[in-house]
Structure formats: structure tokens, C-alpha cells
Write a protein that holds these residues in place. Structure first.
Motif, PDB file in Angstrom:
ATOM      1  N   THR A 178       0.878  -1.019  -0.026  1.00 27.35           N
ATOM      2  CA  THR A 178       0.127  -0.108  -0.051  1.00 27.35           C
ATOM      3  C   THR A 178       0.824   1.287  -0.032  1.00 27.35           C
ATOM      4  N   HIS A 179       1.998   1.340   0.880  1.00 23.51           N
ATOM      5  CA  HIS A 179       2.744   2.501   0.988  1.00 23.51           C
ATOM      6  C   HIS A 179       3.434   2.563  -0.352  1.00 23.51           C
ATOM      7  N   ARG A 180       4.148   1.381  -0.891  1.00 23.19           N
ATOM      8  CA  ARG A 180       4.858   1.695  -2.064  1.00 23.19           C
ATOM      9  C   ARG A 180       3.726   2.086  -3.320  1.00 23.19           C
ATOM     10  N   ILE A 181       2.730   1.551  -3.497  1.00 15.97           N
ATOM     11  CA  ILE A 181       1.659   1.977  -4.553  1.00 15.97           C
ATOM     12  C   ILE A 181       1.425   3.420  -4.097  1.00 15.97           C
ATOM     13  N   GLY A 182       1.158   3.648  -3.028  1.00 13.21           N
ATOM     14  CA  GLY A 182       0.531   5.228  -2.722  1.00 13.21           C
ATOM     15  C   GLY A 182       1.665   6.415  -3.585  1.00 13.21           C
ATOM     16  N   ARG A 183       2.702   5.929  -3.902  1.00  9.40           N
ATOM     17  CA  ARG A 183       3.730   6.791  -4.655  1.00  9.40           C
ATOM     18  C   ARG A 183       3.170   7.404  -6.112  1.00  9.40           C
ATOM     19  N   THR A 184       2.219   6.629  -6.591  1.00 11.21           N
ATOM     20  CA  THR A 184       1.632   6.727  -7.934  1.00 11.21           C
ATOM     21  C   THR A 184       0.240   7.083  -7.545  1.00 11.21           C
TER      22      THR A 184
END
Ligand code: AMP
Length: 419
Positions: free
Chosen positions: A324-330
Motif C-alpha cells: 500500500t505504501h509503495r503504490i501510494g507513490r503513484t
């Protein structure tokens, strides 16, 4: 809803207009009025939802009344990058307020930070470790503190900062407003929130689900073909800015070098870089000098580059929250984004968990024309696997049974539970 309806101080509303924010995001809409009323708030929101402005705007508004030149607000952040990003938000949204904020982070000189504090910073943005260093040297007086913000509390927990946070909280005046933001709510954070917050309002936005403006794809691939697949995907996908995640610092550095040697403009962002090098990598990525940034989870925390179009999990994240955190970058604030995740036979249970979270939003894909059956070759390493295997095997007989079961080209199937 409009920002005017909050009745924020006119100087702050003017800065919001200057930032080009036309209407509040859901986390802002729901938390700003409570914070302005002095309530403690527990904000459950992912990065990319506008949560920084959700606490920065009412914080600045509250500070407009009252004394200057003393520390009145403390914002704790898990990483240097996030602390700098919050500081930049304070600067942008507080540009008409004449407040001073000091960033207290490791990896840079303490003297400049002491000077910033002594110049009369009203707001301190800090990572816990360095703040404790300053506190032990009596460089900062927190006795006049009015507001405490703990941002990305779950990441603080992942990084082992909870004891430091508890130590800091014990040094603060008892009467204060507390705001705690977290993307997820593991038990330890729930416990911390009951210790720190008083009679808090809970505001929850899209708990644990990655943003819906993002499309998610899984690519099954063997470890040794990941780099080749990544290059092919980058060649045939229309991308602007791509953030690639690896599990280790070494792998981030090596992969960025390999991409660079193959003609992609890539840099790495990982913990072995100095603070200056990190800032250079982030700035280069932000201004488009690098189209690809290869990062580890910790280093990528707090990157605020609004034009990231693709997040690629070269290595599977360790937890669903990390996904979730990683994908929140896009897909930040109404932009759309794509997330690609490479799945090896070792990642099946994590892929299953992600599938459970995302449900129908997830697609299994194969890249047409890519040779998934290419055997592992002796010679230059094509995909790095530090800490695991450094051997290059050519004969199937030499492969362990687990690898043989998952023959090259076998597509990973995730069992979808009945919902
Ligand atoms: P955050 O979740 O705080 O990391 O914010 C993500 C991005 O959204 C940042 O680039 C902010 O500048 C931007 N942002 C925050 N609030 C708004 C808003 N109301 N309208 C448009 N963009 C916003």
C-alpha cells in the motif's frame, strides 16, 4: 466543499490558492474542522491523499494566535525525506505567516539545526533519533509545546521508533493537542494512539486499500529474468516517471546501474547514499533528469513526486502494508497510475494477500514476446539475489526441487477466495 468554508486565516487560504488546490481532499474535509476545534485526531489515511496539508493547514491556523519565537508544534516523521517534504509543505502553505520551521534529521550537521532552533523556530519537524540527540544536549526547549503530530506512525513502528517516540512524548507538556496519522492500524499503533491521544476523533480514508485510481498487475517471472523483463516492460510501456522498488540497498544500486548502462536514465535512492546524494536523486527524479528511480522501501518513504506514473515492484514487498505504501507513490490526488509487481515462486503467499486486498482490481499479465523460458545462464548475473543464491545453474538437475516444480514460464496462479 471549498477551502473558504473552513474559515482558515486569510493568509493561509491565500497560500492554498497559490498552491493550486481548488477543493479539499476527503481527509482534509474530514479532519481540518476537528483540528481547528482543538480536538485530538487519529487520521487513517494513506500517503497521496493530501494528509500533510490536512494537518499543516489547521496547525498553521492555530499558531496564528499566540506567541512567536518559541517551539509550539512538533511534527515527528519516520524518515529524513518525509521530514523535508513536510517542511516544504509548511514553507509553501505558511509562506504568508512568517513562521519558522526547523528540520531535525540525521546525516547532516547538528550545528545548523541548533542555529535554526535558536533563530526562533515555532515548528520543529523531526525524525525521532536526532531529536532525542538534541534533547539530551538540551538544545531544544519543548516546554512551550502546544501541538504534537505523529506522521506515518505505522512506518515509525516498522522502523523500530516506537520506544523513541514514547521517550519524546514523556518529555512534552501534558496539556497539548495530539494528531496521529497512519496508513494502517496494527495493534502497536492502536496502543500508541490510546497512550498519546485524548478523546480523539477518528477520521478514516480508504483504510488499507491502495488508491482506486491505480491499476494493478502481477507478472510471474523467475528471479533471474526480472531485470530482462523490467527492461522490456520499460521499452514497451508509455511511462513518465517510474519508481522501482527493490528489497535491498545493494540491489537498488546495482539495478539502477544496469538500467543506466542499457540507456535508461536511472538513479538509485538507498540508505548507503549521503543526505546530499539522496536529495540529488530525488530532485533529479522530480525535475525529470532521471525517468527511473530505483529505491528501497525505507529510502522511498516520503518521496513527493506528483508525476509518478508507474510503480514497479521488482521485488515483492514484505507486507501488504508495504505494498500500500509503495503504490501510494503513484496515482496521487486524482492522477492515475499503474503498478506492476513481479512475482517469483517464493512470493506466492504475499501475492495471495495482495490479491485478497485488491480483489477484482488486480490483473495477471504476461508480456507478449518475452521469453519466460530462458534458462539461467552462467556468466554475468541478470537479476541480483544477494543473501540468497549466487550460483548460476544451467542444468535442471542442479536446481533444487522447489525451483523445478515452478518451471520457467509457468504462470503463477493465485487462488481467489470466494468473496
Ligand atoms: P500527501 O498525501 O500529503 O503526501 O499529498 C499528496 C500530494 O497532494 C502533494 O503533492 C500535495 O501537494 C497534493 N495535495 C494536497 N492537498 C491537495 C488538494 N486539496 N488539491 C490538490 N492537491 C493536493
Amino acid at each position: 466543499m471549498t477551502f473558504e468554508q473552513f474559515n482558515l486565516h486569510a493568509d493561509i487560504t491565500a497560500a492554498v490558492v497559490e498552491q493550486g488546490y481548488t477543493s479539499p481532499t476527503p481527509i482534509q474535509e474530514q479532519s481540518i474542522p476537528h483540528i481547528m476545534h482543538g480536538r485530538d485526531v487519529l487520521g487513517l489515511a494513506q500517503t497521496g491523499t493530501g494528509k500533510t496539508a490536512a494537518f499543516v493547514l489547521p496547525l498553521l491556523h492555530g499558531l496564528m494566535r499566540g506567541p512567536r519565537r518559541r517551539v509550539r508544534a512538533l511534527i515527528l516523521a519516520p524518515t529524513r525525506e518525509l521530514a523535508i517534504q513536510i517542511h516544504e509543505s509548511l514553507r509553501a502553505l505558511g509562506q504568508n505567516t512568517r513562521f519558522h520551521s526547523a528540520v531535525i534529521i540525521g546525516g547532516v550537521s547538528m550545528d545548523a539545526q541548533v542555529n535554526a532552533i535558536r533563530r526562533g523556530a515555532e515548528i520543529i519537524v523531526a525524525c525521532p533519533g536526532r531529536l532525542l540527540d538534541h534533547l539530551s544536549r538540551k538544545n531544544i526547549d519543548l516546554s512551550t509545546l502546544e501541538t504534537l503530530v505523529i506522521d506515518e506512525a505505522d512506518r515509525m513502528f516498522d522502523m523500530g521508533f516506537l520506544p523513541d517516540i514514547r521517550r519524546i512524548v514523556r518529555l512534552l507538556p501534558g496539556k497539548r493537542q495530539n494528531l496521529l496519522f497512519s496508513a494502517t492500524m496494527p495493534d502497536d499503533i492502536r496502543r500508541l494512539s490510546t497512550e498519546v491521544l485524548h478523546d480523539a476523533v477518528t477520521v478514516q480514508i480508504n483504510h488499507t486499500r491502495p488508491l482506486e485510481t491505480i491499476s494493478h498487475s502481477l507478472y510471474s517471472v523467475e528471479q533471474h529474468l526480472k531485470t530482462a523483463l523490467l527492461k522490456e516492460l520499460l521499452k514497451c510501456t508509455k511511462t513518465d516517471s517510474v519508481l522501482v522498488f527493490t528489497r535491498t540497498k545493494h540491489r537498488a544500486k546495482k539495478l539502477a546501474q544496469q538500467l543506466d548502462q542499457s540507456g535508461f536514465s536511472a538513479a538509485s535512492l538507498q540508505g548507503n547514499l549521503s543526505q546530499n546524494q539522496r536529495q540529488q536523486a530525488i530532485e533529479g527524479f522530480r525535475d525529470g533528469s532521471y525517468k527511473i528511480l530505483v529505491a528501497t522501501d525505507i529510502a522511498a518513504r516520503g518521496i513527493d513526486v506528483s508525476a509518478i506514473t508507474h510503480v514497479i515492484n521488482y521485488d515483492m514487498p514484505d507486507t501488504a502494508d508495504a505494498y500500500t505504501h509503495r503504490i501510494g507513490r503513484t496515482g496521487r490526488v486524482s492522477r492515475t497510475g499503474e503498478a506492476f509487481t513481479f512475482v517469483t515462486s517464493e512470493d506466492t503467499s504475499m501475492a495471495y494477500t495482495i490479491e485478497c486486498i485488491l480483489g477484482d482490481a488486480l490483473e495477471h499479465k504476461t508480456l507478449p514476446g518475452f521469453d519466460y523460458d530462458r534458462p539461467r545462464t552462467v556468466g554475468p548475473v541478470q537479476a541480483m539475489s544477494p543473501g540468497r543464491s549466487r550460483q548460476h545453474r544451467t542444468s535442471p538437475a542442479a536446481q533444487p526441487a522447489r525451483e523445478r516444480q515452478q518451471r520457467p514460464g509457468d504462470r503463477y496462479r493465485i487462488q481467489v477466495p470466494s468473496r
